[in-house]
Scaffold this active site. Structure first.
Site, PDB file in Angstrom:
ATOM      1  N   HIS A   1      -7.683  -5.723  -0.753  1.00 13.37           N
ATOM      2  CA  HIS A   1      -6.414  -5.050  -0.519  1.00 13.37           C
ATOM      3  C   HIS A   1      -5.659  -5.640   0.669  1.00 13.37           C
ATOM      4  CE1 HIS A   1      -3.562  -1.780  -0.588  1.00 13.37           C
ATOM      5  NE2 HIS A   1      -3.864  -1.441   0.650  1.00 13.37           N
ATOM      6  N   ASP A   2      -6.377  -5.992   1.728  1.00 13.07           N
ATOM      7  CA  ASP A   2      -5.731  -6.495   2.943  1.00 13.07           C
ATOM      8  C   ASP A   2      -5.135  -7.890   2.785  1.00 13.07           C
ATOM      9  OD1 ASP A   2      -5.889  -4.309   4.531  1.00 13.07           O
ATOM     10  OD2 ASP A   2      -7.620  -4.954   5.700  1.00 13.07           O
TER      11      ASP A   2
ATOM     12  N   ASP B   1      -8.457  -6.620  -5.245  1.00 10.10           N
ATOM     13  CA  ASP B   1      -8.086  -5.344  -4.616  1.00 10.10           C
ATOM     14  C   ASP B   1      -8.603  -4.184  -5.471  1.00 10.10           C
ATOM     15  OD1 ASP B   1      -6.869  -3.133  -3.502  1.00 10.10           O
ATOM     16  OD2 ASP B   1      -4.851  -3.992  -3.478  1.00 10.10           O
TER      17      ASP B   1
ATOM     18  N   ARG C   1     -12.060   6.024   9.331  1.00 12.31           N
ATOM     19  CA  ARG C   1     -11.578   4.641   9.334  1.00 12.31           C
ATOM     20  C   ARG C   1     -12.620   3.697   8.724  1.00 12.31           C
ATOM     21  NH1 ARG C   1      -7.303   1.275   9.075  1.00 12.31           N
ATOM     22  NH2 ARG C   1      -7.540  -0.563  10.381  1.00 12.31           N
TER      23      ARG C   1
ATOM     24  N   SER D   1       0.834  -1.190   0.000  1.00 15.18           N
ATOM     25  CA  SER D   1       0.000   0.000   0.000  1.00 15.18           C
ATOM     26  C   SER D   1       0.882   1.258   0.000  1.00 15.18           C
ATOM     27  CB  SER D   1      -0.917  -0.066   1.230  1.00 15.18           C
ATOM     28  OG  SER D   1      -2.054   0.696   1.061  1.00 15.18           O
TER      29      SER D   1
END
Lengths: 223, 358
Positions: free
Chosen positions: B324-325, B291, B195, B125
């Site tokens: 993405h994670d 992602d 968040r 990232s």
């Protein structure tokens, strides 16, 4: 990792034929490198520096896990970014007949490498001709399977391939059959009748280099 | 301008006598320097234990691993929550920083450790952005680089998402134009919303469907109110709440802004390949199929630029629904490919091979 590693002893005949045309220490691009067997062979036997391009993700994963420098990508689309003369040699081992745009790919490779080495199935072999003439069917080359399961997506003969190479400005400088027999442009007819699998070494002619510099001239100096 | 900066860092393993086994790990937006050991301040566990440790792909038995808290962060490095020379907290008067500034601070640390060349830089990232910046800024001082789920520039979509987060923070009445610490307040609501919005981009629709779908939270039917009826709402609220306990809102503003400004091509005549031309660094780029925060297409653009520049490049696109994670989670193909790339690079660098483990 997916799958299991294949024993390195199972070396493909066309790979061995290709490796004879790579000189020690050369920088080589293997287009359609699969799980990297040819790259490993070229590193071990020729001390070549290798890069690979492969469209299938499982092949790429295996290559990178083995420490090979391979990019997941599509030759039909990703070759134009490579700079001119980036490689000493580019290899298409049994991939050109699977390409969507073989002429485009060969043309691009002739730009980014000084030498292009192509291995392919030769549908000019006498058994193919005889089968077509007598039974009206295309026989499977190599493996004993039906045309729709194992044949090349774009069947062509040795003569077809030589003509395509000429069209993109490459000249045929050496021919090796998977059996190990070698020859040059003059043996094309014989190989076209007798070889099921061929390796062509294609090199840029002086004519093309001259054309290129002529076309680049005005661009650089013109207003 | 900052007169001086403090950079908090952690290390694992031992530096070789030739100082040739140094690995730099760059953390993501809300990460920290506690890559492979628990964070003693927050009590949270190490964030990349799958990747870094004895016998792991980044083997701390072989490599000297260094991880810093980024400049602008809130885990010990100089940032907007730091005290300035006049004794007050920086707050929103903290100077704007860039990815290049973060990397400059890391290079200064490496210089201070007497390290000439880094063996490997890796990160995901915004960490991947730093890795790319490292290769360009510390030219040919980085032997190998692994940018993961990253890009050569921040996309319009990502600028947009982070702007939503920043606006949420700045709309919180407790933000106080950034001076909340001096006034003893915290814009927790705004930071939690930031968040929550960002977290959605870190996961894929497929993963959300698998984990939550439309299932309800502790109830049989929807309540026709604004409580957390759905499990996904409850999950995001929890993500937001637990985040505010460990992160500074102004740091979030400054770091996301640095990401927005990141555009390696713009720094090199508008051509990304120009940034990498002449580099001897070998690259291995990773992306994850699901992602949508840093898409595989952005990684592919990066790879095309690296190829155009003639760099030795590998590119692996991992098939996964984890979004993405995924780079933080269990992805065996990813770990196998990292291991293969790192081991081959180590061999090329003349470092001792991986020790067989029983």
């Amino acid at each position: 990792m997916t799958g299991t590693a294949r024993p390195s002893t199972a070396r493909r005949a066309d790979h061995l034929a290709i490796s004879r045309h790579i000189r020690p220490g050369e920088l080589v691009l293997d287009v359609g490198c699969g799980d990297g067997q040819l790259m490993e062979l070229l590193q071990q036997d020729r001390g070549a520096r290798t890069r690979g391009l492969e469209v299938e993700q499982t092949g790429v994963n295996r290559c990178v896990a083995k420490g090979l420098a391979v990019v997941q990508g599509d030759a039909d689309r990703d070759l134009p970014v490579y700079p001119d003369d980036a490689f000493d040699a580019a290899i298409l081992s049994k991939t050109i007949q699977e390409m969507a745009r073989p002429k485009f790919v060969l043309g691009e490779l002739s730009r980014i490498a000084r030498r292009v080495i192509v291995s392919f199935r030769n549908y000019g072999h006498w058994r193919v001709r005889a089968s077509l003439l007598t039974s009206g069917r295309i026989p499977a080359l190599g493996a004993n399977r039906a045309w729709w399961s194992d044949g090349a997506r774009r069947p062509c003969t040795a003569r077809d391939m030589a003509e395509l190479a000429e069209e993109v400005g490459l000249s045929l400088t050496a021919i090796t059959a998977a059996s190990g027999a070698t020859g040059d442009r003059r043996s094309l007819t014989r190989f076209n009748w007798t070889a099921e699998e061929l390796v062509f070494v294609l090199e840029r002619g002086e004519r093309l280099a001259a054309l290129k510099s002529a076309s680049a001239g005005p661009l650089l100096t013109g207003k | 301008m900052l007169d001086s900066v403090e950079i908090a860092y952690e290390t694992w393993g031992e530096m070789s006598p030739r100082k040739d086994n140094v690995v730099i790990i760059c953390h993501a937006l809300t990460g920290d320097q506690f890559v492979a050991s628990d964070n003693p301040i927050t009590g949270r566990p190490a964030w990349w234990p799958r990747m870094v440790g004895p016998g792991k792909p980044i083997d701390t038995d072989r490599f000297f691993v260094v991880a810093t808290n980024v400049l602008g962060g809130c885990m010990g490095s100089t940032g907007p929550a730091s005290i300035r020379s006049n004794g007050s907290v920086w707050g929103a008067e903290f100077p704007h920083i860039t990815i290049a500034d973060m990397v400059r601070a890391q290079i200064a640390l490496i210089d201070q450790l007497g390290v000439e060349d880094v063996f490997l830089a890796l990160g995901g990232s915004i960490g991947g952005m730093q890795v790319l910046q490292w290769t360009v800024q510390a030219r040919n001082r980085v032997f190998a680089a692994i940018p993961i789920a990253s890009a050569g520039r921040q996309s319009a979509q990502n600028i947009g998402f982070y702007e939503v987060g920043r606006q949420a923070i700045m709309a919180d009445p407790n933000w106080r134009e950034g001076a909340y610490l001096a006034e003893g307040r915290r814009p927790d609501r705004g930071l939690a919303v930031a968040r929550m919005a960002a977290h959605i981009t870190y996961v894929s629709e497929a993963a959300l469907k698998r984990k939550f779908d439309r299932r309800l939270q502790d109830r049989q039917s929807v309540g026709f109110g604004f409580d957390a009826d759905f499990q996904i709402e409850s999950y995001l609220r929890h993500q937001g709440q637990s985040f505010v306990d460990r992160f500074d809102a102004n740091s979030y503003l400054y770091i996301t802004r640095a990401m927005d400004y990141f555009d390696l091509a713009a720094d090199h005549g508008g051509v990304l390949a120009n940034a990498f031309r002449g580099l001897s660094t070998r690259f291995c780029v990773f992306s994850f199929s699901s992602d949508w925060h840093y898409t595989p297409e952005e990684s592919r653009d990066l790879v095309r630029a690296l190829n155009a520049a003639g760099c030795e490049t590998s590119y692996v696109s991992i098939e996964t629904d984890k979004g993405h994670d995924a780079f933080l989670l269990e992805e065996p193909d990813f770990e196998a490919a990292v291991t293969g790339f790192v081991d081959a690079a180590a061999e090329a660098r003349g470092l001792p091979p991986r020790m067989p483990r029983s």
